[in-house]
Structure formats: C-alpha cells, structure tokens
Design an enzyme around this catalytic site. Structure first.
Site, PDB file in Angstrom:
ATOM      1  N   ARG A  79     -16.060  19.850   0.891  1.00 34.43           N
ATOM      2  CA  ARG A  79     -15.091  18.764   0.707  1.00 34.43           C
ATOM      3  C   ARG A  79     -14.145  18.743   1.902  1.00 34.43           C
ATOM      4  O   ARG A  79     -13.255  19.566   2.019  1.00 34.43           O
ATOM      5  CB  ARG A  79     -14.286  18.957  -0.588  1.00 34.43           C
ATOM      6  CG  ARG A  79     -13.198  17.880  -0.807  1.00 34.43           C
ATOM      7  CD  ARG A  79     -13.817  16.520  -0.962  1.00 34.43           C
ATOM      8  NE  ARG A  79     -12.854  15.465  -1.267  1.00 34.43           N
ATOM      9  CZ  ARG A  79     -12.521  14.499  -0.423  1.00 34.43           C
ATOM     10  NH1 ARG A  79     -13.044  14.462   0.801  1.00 34.43           N
ATOM     11  NH2 ARG A  79     -11.667  13.553  -0.786  1.00 34.43           N
ATOM     12  N   TYR A 135      -4.803  12.375  -5.796  1.00 38.65           N
ATOM     13  CA  TYR A 135      -5.008  13.522  -6.682  1.00 38.65           C
ATOM     14  C   TYR A 135      -3.961  13.573  -7.795  1.00 38.65           C
ATOM     15  O   TYR A 135      -3.301  14.583  -8.029  1.00 38.65           O
ATOM     16  CB  TYR A 135      -5.031  14.832  -5.883  1.00 38.65           C
ATOM     17  CG  TYR A 135      -6.182  14.908  -4.917  1.00 38.65           C
ATOM     18  CD1 TYR A 135      -7.499  14.845  -5.371  1.00 38.65           C
ATOM     19  CD2 TYR A 135      -5.965  15.018  -3.551  1.00 38.65           C
ATOM     20  CE1 TYR A 135      -8.558  14.891  -4.491  1.00 38.65           C
ATOM     21  CE2 TYR A 135      -7.027  15.063  -2.655  1.00 38.65           C
ATOM     22  CZ  TYR A 135      -8.315  14.997  -3.130  1.00 38.65           C
ATOM     23  OH  TYR A 135      -9.365  15.039  -2.258  1.00 38.65           O
ATOM     24  N   CYS A 174     -13.527  20.399  -7.091  1.00 41.80           N
ATOM     25  CA  CYS A 174     -12.898  19.184  -6.597  1.00 41.80           C
ATOM     26  C   CYS A 174     -12.350  18.378  -7.771  1.00 41.80           C
ATOM     27  O   CYS A 174     -12.965  18.326  -8.843  1.00 41.80           O
ATOM     28  CB  CYS A 174     -13.920  18.365  -5.821  1.00 41.80           C
ATOM     29  SG  CYS A 174     -13.278  16.799  -5.178  1.00 41.80           S
ATOM     30  N   HIS A 224       0.825  -1.204   0.000  1.00 46.75           N
ATOM     31  CA  HIS A 224       0.000   0.000   0.000  1.00 46.75           C
ATOM     32  C   HIS A 224       0.861   1.256   0.000  1.00 46.75           C
ATOM     33  O   HIS A 224       1.814   1.344   0.777  1.00 46.75           O
ATOM     34  CB  HIS A 224      -0.905  -0.029   1.242  1.00 46.75           C
ATOM     35  CG  HIS A 224      -1.650   1.240   1.482  1.00 46.75           C
ATOM     36  ND1 HIS A 224      -2.340   1.891   0.492  1.00 46.75           N
ATOM     37  CD2 HIS A 224      -1.803   1.984   2.601  1.00 46.75           C
ATOM     38  CE1 HIS A 224      -2.890   2.979   0.994  1.00 46.75           C
ATOM     39  NE2 HIS A 224      -2.570   3.061   2.265  1.00 46.75           N
ATOM     40  N   HIS A 247     -15.479   3.222   6.073  1.00 47.51           N
ATOM     41  CA  HIS A 247     -15.016   1.855   5.920  1.00 47.51           C
ATOM     42  C   HIS A 247     -15.759   0.860   6.808  1.00 47.51           C
ATOM     43  O   HIS A 247     -15.560  -0.338   6.673  1.00 47.51           O
ATOM     44  CB  HIS A 247     -13.524   1.778   6.231  1.00 47.51           C
ATOM     45  CG  HIS A 247     -12.691   2.637   5.335  1.00 47.51           C
ATOM     46  ND1 HIS A 247     -12.654   2.473   3.981  1.00 47.51           N
ATOM     47  CD2 HIS A 247     -11.894   3.700   5.602  1.00 47.51           C
ATOM     48  CE1 HIS A 247     -11.854   3.376   3.450  1.00 47.51           C
ATOM     49  NE2 HIS A 247     -11.387   4.129   4.411  1.00 47.51           N
TER      50      HIS A 247
END
Length: 567
Positions: free
Chosen positions: A222, A407, A269, A123, A147
């Site tokens: 956001r 991003y 965004c 990860h 989650h």
C-alpha cells in the site's frame, strides 16, 4: 446560485479577470450557458472529481464519473455551438498570474488552458489544488497516473478557456518530465495489482492462509506516493517537539542505543474488502479484495524507549496528546506522507509501538519502508508510516491530508455533497474482521470428496484477541465452530497460548472441515469472527456502507458449486 454561494462571492473578488472575460467573449467558457452552469451546480460531485484529478488524493477519486455519459447529454448542443468559435491564445506568463481565488485558478494541459476556479473551494484538499495553479498538470499526472483516463479528460475539456502560445508549448515540451516511479522496486508477479502508480497490490487470498507469517514478497503493498530511495549510511531520524531539543538518530544509533524488540503483528488497510461495498453503491478508492491484510514479525526499537531518550516524561510535556510521523515519500510539490497516533498508545508499556528496521528477520524491503518504519500494532495500516524521517510530540494530530481528510468513517446517509471530514475522528483501531481464503467464490467442489475444507483469517484491532470463528455452509441458517490454527504446516509459528490481554496483535488463521450436505448443488459459505470483547461482525454490507468504502467487515460470503463427478 449554489455555485456562487459556495464560492463565497468569487465574482465580486475578481475571479472573472480580463483574460477570462476575453475567453467568455469567444463563447469558450461554459459559465456563459445558464443551462450548463445549472447542471454543474446540481452535481457538485463533478467539481470534486476534477479536484481529485489535480490533488491526486484517495478521498476524491472521480466521484460520479460512472454517471458522466448520461449527464453530459444535457446542454450538449449549447456546448457544441460554443466550441465552434476560436479559443483565445494565452501566454504562460498570463496563465501564471491566475494562482489565487481572487485572480482565478488556471492550469494548462497539453497546450490547453483551463479555468478550474470554481472547484477549489468545494474540495477538502483545496490548498493542495492551489499548488498546481498557474502551471502544467503533466507533472501531477505523472505522479497520480490513476487520473489520466478518458472520462476524466472529458470532464476537464468542459472547462477549457483557451490555448497556450505555441512558443510556450514548445518550452513545456522541451522540459523532460522524469517518471517519479522509475526507481520503484520490482514486485512478485503473483500480486494482484490495484494500481501501478502508486503501486498497490494484494496477494491471491489462498496464499494468506498457507502461512501464519506472510512472506515479505507476498505482503500486501500500500503506497500513496513513489517509493523513495534512501541511503542507509546517511539516513537520519529526527525526534522533536520536546523541551530538550531535537534528537537525531542514524540507523546505527537505533540499532546500537536501544534494545531490539521483536513483535508479530498484522497490518490491515482501511480499505480491505472495499470491493464488497462497491456492490452496494460505488465508493471512491482502490478496489481491494479480501487480501489487503498480512502478518509479519517486525524487529526494531520501541518508540517508547526513543521518546524517553529524547526527554519525554509525563511531567515534561503535560500538554502533549499526539505523536506525529512524517515519511520520506513525497509528491511533486514536496508534500510528504504523514499520520499520527495518540500519545497514550505511543508511550504505553503495553502499546508495543515499534520503530522497525527488520521484517521477517531481514532488513525492511523498499516497499515496506526501508530503512525504518513505524509499526503500530492493532492500528489501521495508514498510521504505520513508512520511510520514517520525523517524529513530533504534539498537542495536535498530524495536519496531513491522510489524517484530516481521509481514512474516516461516515454514515451511509453521508455523501460527497454533505460530508464534513472534520466531524469524524481519524480511524485508529480497526473493528473485528474475518474472511474466507479458500475455496474461492465460484469454485467447483466434487461430491466424491465427501468433505469440504474451508480456510480463512480473523483479526481484531486494538489488541483484542479473536476467540471464535463461526462458519456456515447454508448462508447463515446453521453454524459450526472453526478450528483456530497456525496455518499450512507451520503451526509452530503460531502462539501456543493466548497473548496478554490487550496485546493480541497478530491474526488467527482458521479451518473447518465438514461433510458436504447430501442434496445440495450449491453452497453459500459464510464466516464471522468474535473477539474477546464479544464484538461480532455485522451480517450485511449495506448498513455499514460509507462513501470511502473503509471499515468493510460484514460477514464474508462465497458461493461454491458441487459437481457429482470429476469429469
């Protein structure tokens, strides 16, 4: 095996510690089953899914979970037999010893003990995952509530290696975990919520085209983390990285020492219109519609003026390339939100980067960065850091996860097994964009009206001005040019003349009224914008699809039905 190769010899380093060997002896560790191990090795996305569960980062939101039900059937009989044996009991002290790759990475959740060692090296945010090692998941899930879902729990359950001692469970339960979102501000009920914790929402699209300036209550929200509570009286902004030392500024210092500038700028965004990419292939991230974009008038001090007050000059810091920002919003580990922009943008006379303390003539609302935020006109919303606490002039980009491992845009051929976040630049300027805000997809219009009015917005990053919006009522076969306008009776708020070249920071609202085609029963309405560099939107989504669903700017399409009467 793929897993062992990618974990760089974890077994040789001692990952299978005595406690884990004990668990394996009881048949609880699924690594004892070659079939189950092979299945997980063939689907490294599962490893990233649980990594996202722990790190709470947008870049790893449950990859492939929609395939989980189909995948879990393989090897299920082996797993069922393994689970018939009793699980070993571990103390919290034993669990705490497993906090490194060498010793194994263990966590607890609701009395269970889980070994997630094999996930960590897979990860991109592995260092952040390690912060949860040796402790409980509950505080992390209080922060990253998205989650805490059944299918994620199913995946986690496969890596259970034991139970926590009863007395240690009681100690955990006696600790009151407060909700870090309990002090979040109230929001307007009209907003369409994409996630509650952290809060992310967009207004109904038709609201956007009613006003050139978006009211603060309707401006899209956001947030990556809980909204911090900040006392304006004790607020301090630090500016560092220059030879003169640290410049410390209060809110009153910003207002008193520097001329106030007012700039109208659109923020968007990176994930705006992500939902359209999901129709091509599932991506990770919030399922934004077309309204993760809004326009406001911002008031504050120019970043350029503040940097000069801190001692910046071209000869003072020739090594400098970036300006880093750090917010006051933080997670349970104390990690704060951060981002950076190129120094050239920050110090340019034409850059108009603002340390804003006002929005639409009022103090910044809590959701939008009170008391001070960065507004970087023409740049993706992720770099417009809210609740600003620190500014650093640096030779390097921000090391924040949101700058380094999120991003960023990639080829449609790149997936979560092959992505290398270091290979792509962080998004700064966004591409040209437009969307239809009215009528809505699936709307019914009446033949008796004879005409149809179509409304929408258009904007381009980098200060490039939108010079034209083309609209089609027949799916792109023929086109008409829309009228660029202020919007909803407030045309006086829109600029009457074009802004200086390279400084078109605000959107254009547009409108087209056209006769209904005489024989049509359904219309496919399409829009596309053109900026003053003659950049145009791509016609379809598939060629720009990417695993994070960012930079979605294909022609926007809605279908409406025509009714012959109003009954």
């Amino acid at each position: 095996m793929l897993l062992l190769r990618r974990c760089q010899g974890l077994t040789r380093c001692g990952c299978l510690a005595p406690q884990r060997a004990q668990a394996a002896a009881f048949g609880a560790v699924r690594l004892t089953s070659s079939s189950s191990h092979d299945r997980r090795s063939e689907h490294p996305g599962w490893r990233q899914a649980l990594a996202g569960l722990l790190a709470g980062t947008g870049a790893v939101l449950a990859y492939g979970l929609h395939h989980h039900k189909a995948q879990q059937t393989e090897g299920i009989s082996v797993h069922a037999k393994a689970q018939t044996a009793p699980l070993p009991i571990f103390s919290q002290e034993e669990v705490t010893k497993h906090r490194t790759l060498q010793d194994g990475v263990w966590v607890t959740y609701k009395g269970g003990v889980y070994d997630i060692t094999e996930f960590v090296t897979m990860h991109p945010g592995g260092d952040k995952i390690l912060l949860a090692a040796g402790g409980a998941l509950e505080p992390f899930w209080a922060l990253y509530a998205v989650h805490n879902q059944d299918h994620v729990l199913d995946i986690l359950s496969e890596y259970k290696v034991g139970e926590l001692k009863a007395e240690d469970q009681k100690k955990q339960q006696s600790l009151t975990t407060s909700d870090p979102y309990s002090s979040d501000p109230e929001r307007h009920p009209v907003l369409r919520v994409n996630s509650q914790k952290p809060f992310n929402a967009e207004p109904p699209p038709e609201i956007l085209s009613d006003s050139y300036i978006t009211p603060s209550a309707f401006f899209f929200k956001r947030n990556h983390l809980p909204v911090p509570q900040v006392d304006p009286a004790s607020y301090e902004l630090q500016v560092q990285g220059l030879p003169g030392g640290v410049l410390r500024l209060s809110l009153e210092d910003l207002k008193r020492r520097f001329p106030k500038r007012t700039i109208t700028a659109t923020l968007q965004c990176a994930g705006n219109r992500r939902s359209e990419m999901n129709t091509v292939k599932q991506v990770k991230g919030l399922n934004w519609g077309i309204a993760a974009i809004s326009n406001a008038t911002w008031g504050g001090a120019l970043l350029r003026d503040v940097l000069q007050a801190a001692g910046y000059g071209p000869d003072v810091a020739p090594w400098a390339r970036h300006v880093q920002f750090e917010g006051l919003d933080k997670d349970v580990t104390g990690t704060t939100y951060g981002a950076s922009i190129p120094l050239s943008k920050a110090v340019s006379e034409e850059g108009d980067v603002l340390l804003a303390y006002e929005m639409n003539g009022e103090p910044l609302p809590a959701d939008h960065g009170f008391p001070v935020r960065v507004v970087v006109p023409g740049t993706v919303g992720a770099r417009n850091v809210k609740w600003l606490s620190k500014i650093t002039v640096s030779a390097d980009e921000s090391g924040s996860h949101w700058q380094q491992n999120d991003y960023k845009g990639f080829s449609p051929a790149t997936d979560w097994d092959t992505v290398n976040f270091k290979s792509a630049p962080a998004i700064q300027e966004l591409p040209v964009q437009s969307a239809i805000t009215a009528p809505a997809d699936g709307a019914v219009v009446f033949r008796s009206g004879e005409e149809l009015t179509v409304k929408g917005y258009a904007w381009s990053g980098g200060g490039r001005e939108v010079v034209r919006v083309d609209v089609s009522l027949d799916g792109g076969k023929t086109w008409q040019v829309a009228r660029l306008r202020g919007g909803g009776g407030d045309e006086e708020q829109a600029p009457e003349v074009s802004p200086p070249p390279g400084r078109a920071w605000a959107w254009k609202l547009w409108e087209l009224t056209a006769p209904l085609p005489p024989d049509a029963r359904q219309l496919e309405i399409v829009c596309k914008a053109v900026d003053n560099s003659y950049n145009m939107q791509p016609d379809t989504v598939a060629p720009i699809w990417n695993l994070r669903g960012v930079l979605s700017n294909a022609w926007h399409r809605v279908k409406v039905n025509i009714s012959e009467d109003e009954e």
